[in-house]
Scaffold this motif. Structure first.
Motif, PDB file in Angstrom:
ATOM      1  N   THR A 276       5.114  10.104  -6.806  1.00  0.00           N
ATOM      2  CA  THR A 276       6.249  10.406  -7.677  1.00  0.00           C
ATOM      3  C   THR A 276       5.790  10.598  -9.123  1.00  0.00           C
ATOM      4  O   THR A 276       6.398  11.383  -9.855  1.00  0.00           O
ATOM      5  CB  THR A 276       7.346   9.331  -7.596  1.00  0.00           C
ATOM      6  OG1 THR A 276       6.799   8.052  -7.893  1.00  0.00           O
ATOM      7  CG2 THR A 276       8.008   9.316  -6.233  1.00  0.00           C
ATOM      8  N   GLY A 277       4.719   9.916  -9.508  1.00  0.00           N
ATOM      9  CA  GLY A 277       4.144  10.165 -10.832  1.00  0.00           C
ATOM     10  C   GLY A 277       3.616  11.579 -10.953  1.00  0.00           C
ATOM     11  O   GLY A 277       3.796  12.245 -11.982  1.00  0.00           O
ATOM     12  N   GLU A 278       2.980  12.048  -9.900  1.00  0.00           N
ATOM     13  CA  GLU A 278       2.472  13.425  -9.887  1.00  0.00           C
ATOM     14  C   GLU A 278       3.626  14.421  -9.938  1.00  0.00           C
ATOM     15  O   GLU A 278       3.571  15.415 -10.666  1.00  0.00           O
ATOM     16  CB  GLU A 278       1.610  13.662  -8.645  1.00  0.00           C
ATOM     17  CG  GLU A 278       0.995  15.030  -8.572  1.00  0.00           C
ATOM     18  CD  GLU A 278      -0.006  15.318  -9.686  1.00  0.00           C
ATOM     19  OE1 GLU A 278      -0.210  16.500 -10.000  1.00  0.00           O
ATOM     20  OE2 GLU A 278      -0.591  14.374 -10.260  1.00  0.00           O
TER      21      GLU A 278
ATOM     22  N   ALA B 214       0.817  -1.198   0.000  1.00  0.00           N
ATOM     23  CA  ALA B 214       0.000   0.000   0.000  1.00  0.00           C
ATOM     24  C   ALA B 214       0.861   1.262   0.000  1.00  0.00           C
ATOM     25  O   ALA B 214       0.567   2.200  -0.721  1.00  0.00           O
ATOM     26  CB  ALA B 214      -0.934   0.008   1.205  1.00  0.00           C
ATOM     27  N   HIS B 215       1.910   1.253   0.811  1.00  0.00           N
ATOM     28  CA  HIS B 215       2.792   2.422   0.854  1.00  0.00           C
ATOM     29  C   HIS B 215       3.511   2.616  -0.475  1.00  0.00           C
ATOM     30  O   HIS B 215       3.709   3.744  -0.916  1.00  0.00           O
ATOM     31  CB  HIS B 215       3.833   2.269   1.973  1.00  0.00           C
ATOM     32  CG  HIS B 215       3.255   2.367   3.336  1.00  0.00           C
ATOM     33  ND1 HIS B 215       2.402   1.427   3.851  1.00  0.00           N
ATOM     34  CD2 HIS B 215       3.408   3.295   4.306  1.00  0.00           C
ATOM     35  CE1 HIS B 215       2.059   1.766   5.067  1.00  0.00           C
ATOM     36  NE2 HIS B 215       2.658   2.904   5.372  1.00  0.00           N
ATOM     37  N   GLU B 216       3.896   1.502  -1.091  1.00  0.00           N
ATOM     38  CA  GLU B 216       4.595   1.579  -2.367  1.00  0.00           C
ATOM     39  C   GLU B 216       3.705   2.174  -3.448  1.00  0.00           C
ATOM     40  O   GLU B 216       4.155   2.976  -4.269  1.00  0.00           O
ATOM     41  CB  GLU B 216       5.078   0.189  -2.809  1.00  0.00           C
ATOM     42  CG  GLU B 216       6.137  -0.395  -1.909  1.00  0.00           C
ATOM     43  CD  GLU B 216       5.548  -1.147  -0.707  1.00  0.00           C
ATOM     44  OE1 GLU B 216       4.318  -1.362  -0.661  1.00  0.00           O
ATOM     45  OE2 GLU B 216       6.316  -1.498   0.189  1.00  0.00           O
ATOM     46  N   ALA B 217       2.423   1.796  -3.439  1.00  0.00           N
ATOM     47  CA  ALA B 217       1.479   2.323  -4.432  1.00  0.00           C
ATOM     48  C   ALA B 217       1.278   3.824  -4.238  1.00  0.00           C
ATOM     49  O   ALA B 217       1.222   4.575  -5.211  1.00  0.00           O
ATOM     50  CB  ALA B 217       0.149   1.584  -4.344  1.00  0.00           C
ATOM     51  N   LEU B 218       1.186   4.248  -3.002  1.00  0.00           N
ATOM     52  CA  LEU B 218       1.016   5.675  -2.710  1.00  0.00           C
ATOM     53  C   LEU B 218       2.252   6.455  -3.142  1.00  0.00           C
ATOM     54  O   LEU B 218       2.149   7.522  -3.758  1.00  0.00           O
ATOM     55  CB  LEU B 218       0.740   5.886  -1.227  1.00  0.00           C
ATOM     56  CG  LEU B 218       0.464   7.310  -0.786  1.00  0.00           C
ATOM     57  CD1 LEU B 218      -0.753   7.879  -1.508  1.00  0.00           C
ATOM     58  CD2 LEU B 218       0.251   7.368   0.712  1.00  0.00           C
TER      59      LEU B 218
ATOM     60  N   ALA C 232       7.151  18.189 -12.944  1.00  0.00           N
ATOM     61  CA  ALA C 232       8.472  18.438 -13.519  1.00  0.00           C
ATOM     62  C   ALA C 232       8.395  18.498 -15.037  1.00  0.00           C
ATOM     63  O   ALA C 232       9.046  19.341 -15.665  1.00  0.00           O
ATOM     64  CB  ALA C 232       9.446  17.347 -13.077  1.00  0.00           C
ATOM     65  N   GLY C 233       7.599  17.638 -15.630  1.00  0.00           N
ATOM     66  CA  GLY C 233       7.464  17.610 -17.084  1.00  0.00           C
ATOM     67  C   GLY C 233       6.752  18.816 -17.650  1.00  0.00           C
ATOM     68  O   GLY C 233       6.796  19.077 -18.850  1.00  0.00           O
ATOM     69  N   HIS C 234       6.102  19.564 -16.768  1.00  0.00           N
ATOM     70  CA  HIS C 234       5.407  20.777 -17.203  1.00  0.00           C
ATOM     71  C   HIS C 234       6.105  22.029 -16.678  1.00  0.00           C
ATOM     72  O   HIS C 234       5.495  23.083 -16.551  1.00  0.00           O
ATOM     73  CB  HIS C 234       3.942  20.736 -16.761  1.00  0.00           C
ATOM     74  CG  HIS C 234       3.138  19.769 -17.569  1.00  0.00           C
ATOM     75  ND1 HIS C 234       2.459  20.131 -18.708  1.00  0.00           N
ATOM     76  CD2 HIS C 234       2.932  18.445 -17.425  1.00  0.00           C
ATOM     77  CE1 HIS C 234       1.857  19.078 -19.217  1.00  0.00           C
ATOM     78  NE2 HIS C 234       2.141  18.038 -18.463  1.00  0.00           N
TER      79      HIS C 234
END
Length: 70
Positions: free
Chosen positions: A10-12, A1-5, A17-19
């Motif tokens: 980090t995706g967000e 669960a922590h890994e998914a969060l 960063a990509g913007h």
């Protein structure tokens, strides 16, 4: 669960960063290159930027660097 969060967050940050969010770019770079603590990824300013991006849009994506083959 922590890994998914963590993966979601980090995706967000990657989206920010990509913007063009240079603070997110710098924090991610420092952590990924083992030059900074992962706590850098959880600064309140990133939460604010993320919510703002979700509500108002992230703006145009940053240009990708040119790859020179040779």
């Amino acid at each position: 669960a922590h890994e998914a969060l963590l993966a979601c967050w980090t995706g967000e940050l990657g989206r920010l960063a990509g913007h063009g969010d240079q603070r997110a770019q710098a924090a991610m770079s420092r952590v990924y290159h083992l030059m900074g603590s992962p706590i850098l990824l959880f600064q309140p300013q990133f939460v604010v930027s993320s919510v703002r991006g979700r509500l108002k849009g992230y703006g145009p994506a940053s240009e990708r660097p040119t790859i020179v083959k040779g």
